[in-house]
Design an enzyme around this catalytic site. Structure first.
Site, PDB file in Angstrom:
ATOM      1  N   HIS A 103       0.705  -1.735   0.280  1.00  0.00           N
ATOM      2  CA  HIS A 103      -0.357  -0.430   0.060  1.00  0.00           C
ATOM      3  C   HIS A 103       0.937   1.268   0.105  1.00  0.00           C
ATOM      4  CE1 HIS A 103       0.823  -0.687   4.126  1.00  0.00           C
ATOM      5  NE2 HIS A 103       0.597   0.529   4.640  1.00  0.00           N
ATOM      6  N   HIS A 144       1.386   4.235   1.668  1.00  0.00           N
ATOM      7  CA  HIS A 144       1.944   4.537   2.901  1.00  0.00           C
ATOM      8  C   HIS A 144       3.638   4.926   2.522  1.00  0.00           C
ATOM      9  CE1 HIS A 144      -2.251   3.625   5.780  1.00  0.00           C
ATOM     10  NE2 HIS A 144      -1.756   4.784   4.721  1.00  0.00           N
ATOM     11  N   ASP A 182       5.877   5.334   4.975  1.00  0.00           N
ATOM     12  CA  ASP A 182       6.989   3.389   5.638  1.00  0.00           C
ATOM     13  C   ASP A 182       6.615   2.423   4.908  1.00  0.00           C
ATOM     14  OD1 ASP A 182       4.184   3.884   6.627  1.00  0.00           O
ATOM     15  OD2 ASP A 182       5.187   2.211   8.364  1.00  0.00           O
ATOM     16  N   HIS A 183       6.790   1.559   3.509  1.00  0.00           N
ATOM     17  CA  HIS A 183       6.261   1.046   3.036  1.00  0.00           C
ATOM     18  C   HIS A 183       7.115   1.411   1.256  1.00  0.00           C
ATOM     19  CE1 HIS A 183       3.804  -1.064   5.514  1.00  0.00           C
ATOM     20  NE2 HIS A 183       3.148   0.088   5.880  1.00  0.00           N
ATOM     21  N   HIS A 230      -6.853  -0.592   5.926  1.00  0.00           N
ATOM     22  CA  HIS A 230      -6.224   0.841   6.292  1.00  0.00           C
ATOM     23  C   HIS A 230      -5.897   1.674   5.441  1.00  0.00           C
ATOM     24  CE1 HIS A 230      -2.887   1.406   8.515  1.00  0.00           C
ATOM     25  NE2 HIS A 230      -1.484   1.410   6.900  1.00  0.00           N
ATOM     26  N   ASP A 266      -0.315  -3.869   6.348  1.00  0.00           N
ATOM     27  CA  ASP A 266      -0.235  -3.263   8.251  1.00  0.00           C
ATOM     28  C   ASP A 266      -2.514  -3.680   7.848  1.00  0.00           C
ATOM     29  OD1 ASP A 266       1.669  -2.179   7.963  1.00  0.00           O
ATOM     30  OD2 ASP A 266       1.065  -0.356   7.742  1.00  0.00           O
ATOM     31  N   HIS A 321       4.682  -4.903  11.416  1.00  0.00           N
ATOM     32  CA  HIS A 321       5.709  -3.472  12.156  1.00  0.00           C
ATOM     33  C   HIS A 321       5.516  -5.006  13.995  1.00  0.00           C
ATOM     34  CE1 HIS A 321       4.986   0.376  10.980  1.00  0.00           C
ATOM     35  NE2 HIS A 321       4.016  -0.198   9.689  1.00  0.00           N
TER      36      HIS A 321
END
Ligand SMILES: [Zn+2]
Length: 257
Positions: free
Chosen positions: A55, A57, A59-60, A111, A131, A169
């Site tokens: 996805h 975001h 941090d990905h 999410h 996530d 995570h």
């Protein structure tokens, strides 16, 4: 046969490294940061053949541009034009080959709306779910509604119980503390907490987990359990008793836990 290991990133992210050491080829899942990926690839003398994105975001996907510059991997990800650098956009039912193994794509919105998961059916089924499903918990609903997120988790819950769940995570201890508040009498959960605490005390990851363990201990997969319903009722948190309504109540409780 794939070798799978976590590359820790930021405070609590795991970038999963899939490798086939004889061929020297590797994939990573959700490289939010390039530096720890590059360091690990160099340490193991692997070439990055591909990247799987779940996805949008940061941090990905934050490490994607740099990894593309260095290794020119083939990049797979969701149908989201907002993500720069995807070579092949995927949707439910698509199949891709990762280091000789077949993975099936599942759309799992909630999410985020673009969220996809990667599932490998085999003797030891594997799931990379970003996530969406966490060890002992699930992602927050930033873009989807409770019925949408609940539907996505139900689809993951229907995979083989032996599926190993690779989430993105290390949130497990906090998730399990909440799970214990929901189901204080769940003996399997008590055992799981002890194991997770022991792992973290040794600075070991608590993931991957097994789907069977999630079904037994993760409150977000247990919205049909009488103990979960009773707990919500005793807290006066229940608006209705459909699966999606129970899920919404558990999610709202966790958001304020
Ligand atoms: Zn996310």
């Amino acid at each position: 046969m794939l070798t799978i290991q976590p590359i820790p990133a930021f405070d609590d992210n795991y970038i999963w490294l899939l490798s086939d050491p004889p061929s020297g080829r590797a994939f990573v899942v959700d490289p939010g940061d390039a530096a720890p990926v590059i360091a690990e690839l160099e340490r193991q003398q692997l070439n990055l053949a591909g990247v799987l994105i779940t996805h949008h975001h940061f941090d990905h996907v934050g490490g994607l541009a740099q990894l593309r510059d260095i290794y020119s991997p083939r990049v797979y990800g969701p149908r989201n034009e907002a993500i720069t650098g995807i070579d092949q956009q995927l949707a439910s039912g698509d199949n891709i080959e990762v280091l000789g193994e077949r993975f099936e794509v599942m759309e799992v919105p909630g999410h985020t709306l673009d969220h996809i998961a990667y599932f490998h059916q085999g003797d030891e089924p594997l799931l990379f779910c970003g996530d969406t499903l966490f060890a002992g918990g699930c992602g927050r609903m930033f873009e989807g509604t409770a019925p949408v997120m609940h539907g996505s988790l139900q689809a993951l819950a229907a995979l083989p119980a032996s599926t190993r769940v690779y989430c993105a995570h290390e949130y497990t201890l906090a998730n399990l503390a909440f799970a214990r508040a929901v189901e204080p009498d769940n003996g399997e959960l008590t055992r799981r907490i002890a194991e997770a605490e022991a792992a973290r005390a040794e600075n070991q990851p608590t993931v991957p987990s097994k789907l069977a363990l999630e079904l037994a201990t993760n409150p977000f997969l247990r919205c049909d359990q009488s103990a979960v319903l009773a707990s919500l009722k005793s807290q006066n948190k229940l608006q209705g008793e459909t699966g999606a309504e129970v899920f919404a109540a558990v999610r709202a409780w966790k958001d304020n836990f």
